[in-house]
Design a protein around this motif. Structure first.
Motif: not given
Length: 332
Positions: A109-116
């Motif tokens: 599962f991908a880790t997504l940079p929710l900051y951007d």
């Protein structure tokens, strides 16, 4: 019977160290025993950081054919800092490299940079198209905002486009919630656990799913798939009450809250192997809405397969929960 588990975690040591530097102190005020508690609470390094070694041996012992792995504690995905973008790429590339060493046993599962959010959407597409990942996992909120906020629309749209799920995992409540709700005349370790895996983060993760429903996000994204751990994070057992009481409000939704849940959410046990909870969830949302999980390396069970084998299920239900639902939702 084939067994696929989907809430299984690893740590990227470099990313964890940098997240701890950038995030600053958490809401728990340490006392004399807190440091020692944290040392004992975290899993051993080999189990947490390597997909081979102890993890693979455990899978063989308990009958797990495939683990779907995501980053665990101190993930850069919810780091409210610009550096989250590069840290997430490092995490995803590292996970993909380890999966390539055991390609029949692991998925990611991908880790997504929710900051951007735009970068997060791009990273999900990259992880699916180039790394072969089968969805994404988010942990809690980012900057105090949940995925229903309009800024995260690119992330939801990207998940719908790739037709793979977002696992809405718990995260530790922020100080504004944690201190008044979960601190008290008990040790710092109890504050951490009360706010976290004993109760608090389950409530917050359930609220996260409800916010996605009530905001209309699932009307805008009717093909979005969500995974919810720990038997549905307190919400799966509350659907009738939610429908009745929120029905008193004039919600501009196409369906009842429970309909969204039963049509777009899949629950997993996260190692909480309780037969009563399994029976209730099968009755409430159906075996076709349950996907198996262990929560390794935080929860290590010797009955991962036995739990399903011994359950009061039909053969079709057993196979659906054990592997069929995961194969369908994750396209395995």
């Amino acid at each position: 019977m084939r067994i696929i588990t989907v809430e299984e975690h690893f740590h990227h040591p470099g990313a964890v160290a940098r997240v701890l530097e950038l995030a600053g102190p958490g809401p728990v005020v340490p006392d004399d025993g807190y440091g020692g508690f944290l040392q004992s609470f975290m899993p051993d390094q080999d189990s947490a950081e390597r997909l081979g070694g102890k993890r693979l041996a455990h899978m063989d012992e308990v009958g797990i054919d495939i683990q779907v792995v995501s980053h665990g504690a101190n993930s850069p995905g919810n780091l409210n800092h610009a550096e989250a973008v590069e840290l997430c790429k490092k995490v995803n590339d590292s996970l993909a490299q380890q999966i390539s060493e055991h390609p029949t046993r692991f998925r990611g599962f991908a880790t997504l940079p929710l900051y951007d959010p735009v970068a997060a959407a791009d990273e999900l597409k990259r992880c699916v198209d180039e790394l072969g990942f089968v969805g994404a996992l988010t942990a809690g909120n980012c900057g105090g905002l949940f995925l229903d906020h309009e800024r995260f629309e690119p992330v939801l749209a990207a998940a719908e486009r790739v037709d793979l799920p977002i696992y809405v995992h718990p995260g530790m409540p922020e100080s504004a919630v944690s201190l008044p709700y979960y601190s008290g005349k008990w040790p710092a370790a109890a504050h951490f656990l009360f706010a976290g895996p004993a109760f608090g983060w389950h409530a917050e993760a359930g609220i996260h799913i409800l916010r996605l429903i009530l905001s209309g996000a699932l009307d805008r994204h009717p093909n979005l798939k969500l995974l919810s751990g720990h038997w549905g994070e307190l919400i799966a057992g509350w659907l009738d009450r939610i429908d009745e009481v929120l029905g008193w409000a004039s919600l501009e939704l196409d369906r009842t809250p429970s309909a969204y849940y039963r049509e777009q959410v899949w629950a997993t046990p996260s190692g909480m192997y309780n037969q009563n909870q399994l029976n209730y969830l099968v009755a409430e949302i159906g075996a076709e809405r349950i996907i198996h999980s262990e929560d390794f390396p935080y929860v290590v069970r010797d009955n991962v397969s036995d739990f399903l084998e011994q359950a009061d299920l039909t053969d079709d239900q057993r196979h659906a929960i054990g592997h069929g639902n995961a194969e369908k939702v994750l396209k395995l």
